[in-house]
Design an enzyme around this catalytic site. Structure first.
Site, PDB file in Angstrom:
ATOM      1  N   LYS A   1       0.844  -1.196   0.000  1.00 59.50           N
ATOM      2  CA  LYS A   1       0.000   0.000   0.000  1.00 59.50           C
ATOM      3  C   LYS A   1       0.879   1.246   0.000  1.00 59.50           C
ATOM      4  O   LYS A   1       1.587   1.515   0.968  1.00 59.50           O
ATOM      5  CB  LYS A   1      -0.897   0.045   1.238  1.00 59.50           C
ATOM      6  CG  LYS A   1      -1.954   1.145   1.117  1.00 59.50           C
ATOM      7  CD  LYS A   1      -2.597   1.508   2.448  1.00 59.50           C
ATOM      8  CE  LYS A   1      -1.862   2.569   3.206  1.00 59.50           C
ATOM      9  NZ  LYS A   1      -1.787   3.891   2.551  1.00 59.50           N
TER      10      LYS A   1
ATOM     11  N   CYS B   1      13.331  10.740   7.020  1.00 60.68           N
ATOM     12  CA  CYS B   1      13.490  10.234   8.395  1.00 60.68           C
ATOM     13  C   CYS B   1      14.924  10.442   8.860  1.00 60.68           C
ATOM     14  O   CYS B   1      15.169  10.598  10.049  1.00 60.68           O
ATOM     15  CB  CYS B   1      13.090   8.774   8.454  1.00 60.68           C
ATOM     16  SG  CYS B   1      13.738   7.790   7.113  1.00 60.68           S
TER      17      CYS B   1
ATOM     18  N   GLU C   1      10.511   0.949  10.083  1.00 62.08           N
ATOM     19  CA  GLU C   1      11.437   2.042   9.784  1.00 62.08           C
ATOM     20  C   GLU C   1      10.699   3.309  10.182  1.00 62.08           C
ATOM     21  O   GLU C   1       9.841   3.778   9.449  1.00 62.08           O
ATOM     22  CB  GLU C   1      11.666   2.032   8.271  1.00 62.08           C
ATOM     23  CG  GLU C   1      13.046   2.252   7.818  1.00 62.08           C
ATOM     24  CD  GLU C   1      13.988   1.240   8.392  1.00 62.08           C
ATOM     25  OE1 GLU C   1      14.604   1.578   9.424  1.00 62.08           O
ATOM     26  OE2 GLU C   1      14.130   0.148   7.835  1.00 62.08           O
TER      27      GLU C   1
ATOM     28  N   GLU D   1       9.763  15.078  15.782  1.00 54.67           N
ATOM     29  CA  GLU D   1      10.111  15.068  14.362  1.00 54.67           C
ATOM     30  C   GLU D   1       9.206  16.045  13.610  1.00 54.67           C
ATOM     31  O   GLU D   1       7.997  15.852  13.539  1.00 54.67           O
ATOM     32  CB  GLU D   1       9.936  13.654  13.800  1.00 54.67           C
ATOM     33  CG  GLU D   1      10.420  13.533  12.373  1.00 54.67           C
ATOM     34  CD  GLU D   1      10.311  12.110  11.830  1.00 54.67           C
ATOM     35  OE1 GLU D   1       9.285  11.463  12.068  1.00 54.67           O
ATOM     36  OE2 GLU D   1      11.261  11.674  11.161  1.00 54.67           O
TER      37      GLU D   1
HETATM   38  P1  NAP Z   1       2.002   7.674   8.745  1.00 56.34           P
HETATM   39  O1  NAP Z   1       0.630   7.718   9.300  1.00 56.34           O
HETATM   40  O2  NAP Z   1       2.991   6.898   9.511  1.00 56.34           O
HETATM   41  O3  NAP Z   1       1.886   7.116   7.246  1.00 56.34           O
HETATM   42  C1  NAP Z   1       2.777   6.225   6.640  1.00 56.34           C
HETATM   43  C2  NAP Z   1       2.006   5.120   5.931  1.00 56.34           C
HETATM   44  O4  NAP Z   1       1.257   4.368   6.886  1.00 56.34           O
HETATM   45  C3  NAP Z   1       0.987   5.628   4.913  1.00 56.34           C
HETATM   46  O5  NAP Z   1       0.934   4.719   3.834  1.00 56.34           O
HETATM   47  C4  NAP Z   1      -0.286   5.599   5.723  1.00 56.34           C
HETATM   48  O6  NAP Z   1      -1.452   5.602   4.956  1.00 56.34           O
HETATM   49  C5  NAP Z   1      -0.114   4.323   6.495  1.00 56.34           C
HETATM   50  N1  NAP Z   1      -0.976   4.192   7.673  1.00 56.34           N
HETATM   51  C6  NAP Z   1      -1.567   5.173   8.400  1.00 56.34           C
HETATM   52  N2  NAP Z   1      -2.291   4.646   9.407  1.00 56.34           N
HETATM   53  C7  NAP Z   1      -2.158   3.302   9.312  1.00 56.34           C
HETATM   54  C8  NAP Z   1      -2.674   2.193  10.066  1.00 56.34           C
HETATM   55  N3  NAP Z   1      -3.457   2.361  11.119  1.00 56.34           N
HETATM   56  N4  NAP Z   1      -2.325   0.948   9.694  1.00 56.34           N
HETATM   57  C9  NAP Z   1      -1.528   0.747   8.647  1.00 56.34           C
HETATM   58  N5  NAP Z   1      -1.025   1.745   7.887  1.00 56.34           N
HETATM   59  C10 NAP Z   1      -1.336   3.005   8.210  1.00 56.34           C
HETATM   60  O7  NAP Z   1       2.581   9.114   8.526  1.00 56.34           O
HETATM   61  P2  NAP Z   1       1.825  10.474   8.151  1.00 56.34           P
HETATM   62  O8  NAP Z   1       0.615  10.661   9.004  1.00 56.34           O
HETATM   63  O9  NAP Z   1       1.634  10.505   6.688  1.00 56.34           O
HETATM   64  O10 NAP Z   1       2.932  11.544   8.569  1.00 56.34           O
HETATM   65  C11 NAP Z   1       3.030  11.975   9.909  1.00 56.34           C
HETATM   66  C12 NAP Z   1       4.454  12.066  10.365  1.00 56.34           C
HETATM   67  O11 NAP Z   1       5.076  10.796  10.265  1.00 56.34           O
HETATM   68  C13 NAP Z   1       5.372  12.966   9.561  1.00 56.34           C
HETATM   69  O12 NAP Z   1       5.206  14.290   9.831  1.00 56.34           O
HETATM   70  C14 NAP Z   1       6.712  12.412   9.930  1.00 56.34           C
HETATM   71  O13 NAP Z   1       7.102  12.938  11.170  1.00 56.34           O
HETATM   72  C15 NAP Z   1       6.448  10.929  10.054  1.00 56.34           C
HETATM   73  N6  NAP Z   1       6.837  10.202   8.827  1.00 56.34           N
HETATM   74  C16 NAP Z   1       8.011   9.534   8.819  1.00 56.34           C
HETATM   75  C17 NAP Z   1       8.419   8.877   7.667  1.00 56.34           C
HETATM   76  C18 NAP Z   1       9.713   8.128   7.590  1.00 56.34           C
HETATM   77  O14 NAP Z   1      10.300   8.052   6.524  1.00 56.34           O
HETATM   78  N7  NAP Z   1      10.161   7.515   8.664  1.00 56.34           N
HETATM   79  C19 NAP Z   1       7.625   8.898   6.522  1.00 56.34           C
HETATM   80  C20 NAP Z   1       6.401   9.576   6.567  1.00 56.34           C
HETATM   81  C21 NAP Z   1       6.036  10.209   7.723  1.00 56.34           C
HETATM   82  P3  NAP Z   1      -2.093   7.024   4.544  1.00 56.34           P
HETATM   83  O15 NAP Z   1      -1.278   7.502   3.447  1.00 56.34           O
HETATM   84  O16 NAP Z   1      -3.473   6.728   4.147  1.00 56.34           O
HETATM   85  O17 NAP Z   1      -2.042   7.868   5.776  1.00 56.34           O
END
Ligand code: NAP
Ligand code: MG
Length: 503
Positions: A187, A296, A262, A397
């Site tokens: 996904k 990240c 990660e 972060e």
């Molecule tokens: P996130 O919620 O962790 O999203 C990452 C992935 O997980 C997306 O594909 C998301 O889908 C999915 N996801 C969300 N809720 C889930 C659940 N309950 N079960 C399974 N998968 C799920 O991150 P975000 O809300 O987009 O970003 C928030 C913060 O996360 C950022 O500001 C940053 O601090 C951090 N982040 C870190 C990284 C990294 O490289 N380590 C990458 C992205 C974000 P959707 O797209 O539908 O939400």
């Protein structure tokens, strides 16, 4: 709205894929639902993308299960050859993939061409070559027995990819999984599904059998959550936030999935007074401002030795102010928009937090004034001198072009501050002192350390963190271990075993 225009406007030669990829075919969602994916430069709609629900995930899992026996038993070299062909196809489609990634994510085209696409091809190529070089073991056990270890694929693997490097992370996740003989249900992030769907198209062209890879764009709370819970998915690999990582661990408990996480980071970037200042200034700017800070492993906490802090900051602020913000599809652009308006607002909210905490804004902190950027998700390179290492902006972060600055007196203080967060992904230092460099490499609480550089990655070098930054490693032989499980086989060759129950 005419959705054909974005393709032409972005200089794309081929149609934008907007359906789910299941069992080797592009299909609509069972529910018929779609979600618009936006261009963060002006928030216009690029495409309506099919939105997977639970029924679609079930179809994807079933397709993966059908494909698994043949794929996992195929000669490893043959699996490798398909990945190598895919790598060549990615190279041949560099411009197309780069434009698509820039359109959907806001990565400057220059970066997409020079980094995202070559790294994606490089990752598939590395693991294509790896497929038939990852081998088992023979264990010297007691006489008369042969004990050997098979490294078997885990089975059906769920993969959840975030929006910050959707193309590259598709390869980081899929390449080792496929090389090891697993089948994949992936996904992408809901806001950036386009480049992974393009990769699916190229996978078919490379000869990947139907069902080996299935891509199900959808909501994290629906499709993502269901993948994490799914009884017939044996492993889940996730990149994203620590909060979602926790949810994945909980959801995976039902069938005791193997979990690889990660998560976020708050990378310390330490500059000593003996550093090559020109290199440190430039490298530190790249560490935080590349990809608008949405990484990240961004070097988001700058720690400066008090002797060089002023000079460093003068040069660093000047460099940050000179970075060319603009439309990502303009090849001269050095910094694009953040990937969504929601995320831009989140980053800007941290500027308010910094002010409340008594931080001093040294640069940026707002959207750029230029009218051609007004509809996009832009934020200027932002530098904040914080009062305390415990301030929220120095601990949480931010994931944007937002760097905190603190100065330190000596090594001990630098190390204490550097290690003073719950995260432990990447850290770096700039020094000419060889012993100090290796002392810090030993003592930093991190999965990766860079000395006189920052944010280096390579498909051969394990990537991952400690603490709240997650567990497991991508890349290299470590990734192959993550995507396999060991079976120990005992053979009685000529062992003389006295009867346990003499009769
Ligand atoms: P996130 O919620 O962790 O999203 C990452 C992935 O997980 C997306 O594909 C998301 O889908 C999915 N996801 C969300 N809720 C889930 C659940 N309950 N079960 C399974 N998968 C799920 O991150 P975000 O809300 O987009 O970003 C928030 C913060 O996360 C950022 O500001 C940053 O601090 C951090 N982040 C870190 C990284 C990294 O490289 N380590 C990458 C992205 C974000 P959707 O797209 O539908 O939400
Ligand atoms: Mg988008």
């Amino acid at each position: 709205m005419n959705l054909a225009d974005p393709q032409a406007a972005a200089g794309l030669r081929t149609p934008i894929r907007h359906q789910l990829f299941i069992d080797g075919r592009f299909v609509d969602a069972e529910s018929g639902e779609t979600l618009a994916t936006l261009n963060p430069h002006d928030n216009s709609t690029i495409a309506e993308v099919a939105l997977a629900g639970r029924a679609d995930v079930d179809k994807a899992v079933a397709a993966a299960e059908r494909a698994f026996p043949a794929w996992s038993r195929m000669a490893a070299a043959d699996r490798g050859r398909i990945l190598l062909r895919l790598a060549d196809l990615i190279d041949a489609n560099t411009e197309e993939l780069a434009r698509l990634e820039s359109l959907d994510t806001g990565h400057p085209l220059h970066d997409s061409r020079m980094l995202d696409v070559p790294r994606t091809a490089g990752c598939f190529r590395y693991f294509g070559g790896m497929a038939d070089k990852f081998q088992g073991d023979v264990i010297p056990v007691e006489a008369g027995f042969l004990n050997y270890l098979l490294r078997e694929p885990v089975g059906i693997v769920g993969q959840i990819v975030p929006w910050n490097f959707p193309l590259m992370f598709t390869s980081w996740k899929m390449a080792p999984a496929l090389a090891a003989g697993n089948c994949v249900v992936m996904k992408p992030a809901e806001i950036t599904p386009l480049s992974s769907l393009k990769i699916a198209e190229l996978m078919s062209e490379a000869g990947l059998p139907d069902g080996v890879v299935n891509i199900v764009p959808g909501l994290g709370s629906v499709a993502g959550q269901y993948i994490a819970e799914h009884e017939r998915i044996a492993k889940i690999a996730f990149t994203g936030s620590t909060a979602t990582g926790r949810r994945i661990v909980q959801a995976s408990a039902g069938n005791l999935k193997k979990v690889q996480l990660e998560l976020g980071g708050k990378g310390a970037n330490i500059v000593f007074d003996d550093a090559n200042l020109a290199a440190a200034v430039n490298g530190s700017a790249w560490a935080i401002f590349h990809n608008q800070g949405q990484a990240c492993i961004a070097g988001s906490r700058l720690l400066l030795h008090e002797k060089i802090a002023d000079e460093f900051l003068d040069r660093f602020i000047a460099l940050a102010g000179s970075i060319r913000l603009g439309n990502p599809l303009d090849a001269a652009t050095e910094m694009g928009p953040l990937t969504s308006a929601q995320h831009r607002d989140r980053v800007l909210s941290y500027v308010a937090v910094a002010r409340e905490e008594g931080g001093e804004l040294l640069a940026g902190g707002k959207a750029p004034a230029a009218s051609e950027l007004a509809r996009g998700c832009y934020v200027e390179p932002t530098i904040v001198r914080v009062k305390s290492e415990r301030d929220r902006v120095a601990q949480e972060e931010v994931f944007g072009p937002f760097v905190t600055v603190l100065s330190f007196r000596d090594e001990a203080e630098a190390l204490r501050i550097a290690n003073g967060t719950d995260y432990g992904l990447g850290s770096g230092l700039w020094t000419r002192d060889l012993q100090r460099a290796h002392r810090f490499a030993r003592d930093l609480h991190a999965g990766m350390v860079w000395i006189n550089s920052y944010k280096r990655v390579n498909p051969g070098s394990p990537f991952g963190g400690v603490g709240r930054s997650g567990y497991g490693r991508e890349m290299g032989f470590e990734a192959m271990r993550e995507y396999t499980q060991v079976k120990s086989v005992w053979v009685n060759v000529d062992a003389q075993i006295p009867p346990w129950y003499p009769r």
